[in-house]
Design a protein around this motif. Structure first.
Motif, PDB file in Angstrom:
ATOM      1  N   ARG A   1       0.826  -1.204   0.000  1.00  0.00           N
ATOM      2  CA  ARG A   1       0.000   0.000   0.000  1.00  0.00           C
ATOM      3  C   ARG A   1       0.866   1.261   0.000  1.00  0.00           C
ATOM      4  NH1 ARG A   1      -2.717  -1.393   3.846  1.00  0.00           N
ATOM      5  NH2 ARG A   1      -1.760  -0.228   5.550  1.00  0.00           N
ATOM      6  N   LYS A   2       1.914   1.285   0.810  1.00  0.00           N
ATOM      7  CA  LYS A   2       2.806   2.440   0.838  1.00  0.00           C
ATOM      8  C   LYS A   2       3.529   2.628  -0.486  1.00  0.00           C
ATOM      9  CE  LYS A   2       2.305   4.035   5.027  1.00  0.00           C
ATOM     10  NZ  LYS A   2       1.836   5.418   5.264  1.00  0.00           N
TER      11      LYS A   2
ATOM     12  N   SER B   1       2.440   1.782  -3.460  1.00  0.00           N
ATOM     13  CA  SER B   1       1.478   2.305  -4.435  1.00  0.00           C
ATOM     14  C   SER B   1       1.256   3.795  -4.234  1.00  0.00           C
ATOM     15  CB  SER B   1       0.152   1.545  -4.308  1.00  0.00           C
ATOM     16  OG  SER B   1       0.353   0.153  -4.530  1.00  0.00           O
ATOM     17  N   GLU B   2       1.184   4.219  -2.997  1.00  0.00           N
ATOM     18  CA  GLU B   2       0.994   5.643  -2.726  1.00  0.00           C
ATOM     19  C   GLU B   2       2.179   6.459  -3.235  1.00  0.00           C
ATOM     20  OE1 GLU B   2       0.350   5.985   1.412  1.00  0.00           O
ATOM     21  OE2 GLU B   2      -1.661   5.063   1.382  1.00  0.00           O
TER      22      GLU B   2
ATOM     23  N   LYS C   1       2.117   9.368  -6.248  1.00  0.00           N
ATOM     24  CA  LYS C   1       2.607  10.737  -6.079  1.00  0.00           C
ATOM     25  C   LYS C   1       3.677  11.059  -7.104  1.00  0.00           C
ATOM     26  CE  LYS C   1       1.626  11.107  -1.131  1.00  0.00           C
ATOM     27  NZ  LYS C   1       2.211  11.298   0.218  1.00  0.00           N
TER      28      LYS C   1
END
Length: 636
Positions: free
Chosen positions: A608-609, A611-612, A616
């Motif tokens: 998840r991190k 992908s974030e 960005k």
């Protein structure tokens, strides 16, 4: 001309004949009756002063002649001996040389070892006090005589081991070590035989033997796995329990009871176990020294409290540990339940109250118990490489005490305060979770107290190890003796001055507690390790080597363990099963075992991190190379 006292007034003839003269003038009746011619009497001047010059010269000449004859005889004998050696055979010359080098008196090694042990370990109280250590050994050994008994073998084992460790090159340490092990084996066998006999199992000699066997382990310990001190102390505790209260009726029985109680405190604080039979059983009617007894009561209460805290932190079931008072609510499976929090806070308040009692005990000591600051060491002797382990004194305060025994009691109080500080911080960490416990006021107070206690223990080490001053502090350094302090106890053999093995034995437990503290600086830790090695090398207490190898941080390691146990895993309380959870089958309420599920959750969080971060990076005006670098860094 000399005055020779009141002379006889008789005539010369009577004086020569050594008879009493009647001093009749002009002729005495003694000469008349014997038909001798009376020579008459001396005048008063000649009676008072006599010329002894001629007699003195005659005596001096006679003495000189006698001395000259004696010297001539010695010279003649030396010449004859030299000639005999010159013409003697090689075998005869070797025999003469060997007889000349042979000492006049050969003392058995067992006798030397016994004297060395008594002069280093047996502390006898003075001035009608009870401040001694192992002073019960002397009457017990005398009662046994020279018979091959269990206590005699145990005593010989400790004595030979101590002498061999302290003087390995001068007295043949390896040979004495083998003899010590042989005596230790015979002591174990004889003790087992005595324990099987109901008449001797509860005797003072058997209990003293078990304590000596535990001391032998401290003297000879080399590896942690081979250290059997705890098993001997547990055996001594069981013997005291079996002997009952009647052992307190005799002086020797009371001394042995107090000795076991002292070892029990160290054992319980080390293992985290509660005192067997409870605190009251160990304290009732067992007063040897009132001041020390009051402290030992506080130490036993601390041991009991620590066992309760450990039981609470390691319990995940809904039932309370059996050691908790019935008034406390039962703990639940949730580490943040209100009942558990209330119980933790109650234990923390008990620890704070005990710490206040210990502080009050320190401030209420009589004058003879008070310490005195000898000097302040400014640290000018720090080696250029900054190796604090080679320093005799750590920079700071240096304290002195009335004797070793009082200094050891002080350090027992200080180590108990360190234990209470760790209990307070553990309870605060549990109560404020998941907030960082280092932000709590309880942690700040405990950190300050721990730092002060560590400095106090370090300040007592130079006194134990014979340091009484140093250059640059108002006087020349010197070792041995006790300066201006009057010892309240003395050793049963030898001189009281110098460095004693008992002082190093007293220091091992406080230094072990200091070694494992979070608040110990790197310089302090290096210095403590150096002092422990010195105790092992010079004083013969090899247990100090094991303490140098210990790597622990209290209370941070305990808090981390408490946090791991508090995780809601069905088998989290069992570390052995937790470590093998990768091969364990899934639990009933999970499709995967606990560690596999935790790894899956961590992997999902990482994905998840990533992908974030990629999103960005795509929204910005970053170039394609920067985007590829980000993807490479994230492992895409």
């Amino acid at each position: 001309m000399v005055y020779c006292g009141k002379p006889s007034k008789g005539c010369q003839m009577c004086r020569t004949r050594r008879i009493k003269c009647d001093e009749t003038r002009p002729t005495c009746n003694q000469c008349t009756k014997s038909r001798r011619q009376c020579p008459g009497y001396k005048d008063d001047f000649d009676l008072m002063l006599r010329n002894e010059t001629t007699a003195t010269e005659r005596r001096a000449q006679k003495s000189a002649t006698t001395t000259r004859k004696r010297q001539q005889q010695q010279i003649g004998q030396g010449t004859a001996a030299t000639a005999a050696r010159r013409h003697a055979t090689p075998a005869l010359q070797h025999m003469v040389k060997s007889s000349a080098l042979q000492p006049a008196l050969q003392i058995p090694v067992e006798t030397r070892a016994s004297c060395y042990f008594v002069s280093n370990f047996v502390l006898v109280p003075r001035q009608g006090t009870a401040r001694g250590f192992m002073d019960y050994l002397i009457p017990l050994l005398r009662a046994q005589g020279t018979a091959d008994t269990h206590i005699r073998h145990a005593f010989n084992a400790c004595a030979l081991a101590l002498l061999g460790n302290s003087r390995p090159s001068a007295d043949g340490g390896e040979e004495m070590g083998d003899k010590a092990v042989g005596e230790y084996t015979r002591a174990l066998s004889a003790t087992n035989t005595a324990l099987r006999d109901p008449k001797t199992a509860k005797s003072d000699a058997v209990l003293a033997t078990v304590l000596l066997l535990g001391m032998f382990e401290s003297i000879t310990a080399k590896k942690i796995g081979e250290f059997a001190w705890g098993s001997h102390i547990e055996g001594a505790i069981q013997l005291v329990k079996a002997r009952g209260r009647k052992q307190l009726r005799t002086k020797t029985g009371l001394q042995l009871f107090v000795m076991v109680r002292r070892q029990l405190i160290i054992h319980t604080l080390t293992t985290g176990q509660a005192p067997i039979m409870g605190v009251a059983w160990w304290m009732t009617d067992a007063v040897n020294d009132p001041v020390a007894t009051a402290l030992q009561g506080l130490c036993l209460k601390t041991s009991d409290l620590r066992a309760q805290v450990t039981g609470l932190m390691t319990t995940t079931t809904t039932s309370s540990p059996s050691s908790f008072p019935s008034s406390f609510p039962s703990s639940s499976s949730s580490s943040t339940s209100p009942q558990r929090t209330d119980l933790v806070l109650a234990l923390m308040r008990r620890a704070q109250s005990l710490d206040q009692d210990l502080s009050a005990w320190m401030h209420s000591l009589p004058p003879v118990w008070q310490l005195r600051t000898l000097c302040w060491h400014d640290g000018n002797s720090v080696p250029p490489d900054g190796d604090y382990s080679r320093m005799e004194v750590f920079p700071g305060r240096v304290d002195v005490y009335s004797d070793f025994w009082i200094a050891s009691v002080w350090n027992m109080a200080r180590t108990t305060r360190l234990t209470l500080a760790s209990i307070i911080v553990r309870c605060a960490a549990c109560a404020c979770a998941p907030v960082d416990y280092r932000t709590t006021p309880e942690y700040a107070t405990a950190a300050r107290v721990s730092a002060d206690v560590i400095e106090d223990i370090i300040a007592s080490v130079p006194y134990h190890l014979g340091w009484r001053g140093g250059r640059g502090m108002g006087g020349d350094g010197h070792r041995g003796g006790h300066g201006e302090e009057e010892d309240m106890s003395g050793f049963a053999c030898g001189e009281d001055g110098g460095i004693k093995s008992l002082a190093g034995y007293f220091l091992t437990w406080p230094l072990a507690c200091v070694m494992g503290q979070d608040h110990l600086t790197d310089a302090q830790r290096a210095w403590v390790q150096g002092r422990l090695r010195y105790i092992g090398d010079e004083l013969g207490i090899r247990y100090a080597y094991i303490l140098c190898q210990m790597r622990k941080c209290i209370p941070s390691m305990l808090i981390r363990r408490d946090g791991l146990i508090a995780q809601p895993y069905p088998i989290a309380h069992n570390f052995e099963k937790l470590l093998s959870a990768r091969q364990a089958p899934p639990a009933a309420s999970y499709t995967m075992n606990p560690l596999q599920q935790r790894e899956t959750m961590q992997k999902e969080h990482f994905e998840r991190k990533r992908s974030e971060l990629l999103a960005k990076a795509s929204e910005t005006t970053a170039t394609e190379s920067i985007k590829k670098a980000i993807e490479k860094f994230l492992g895409v």
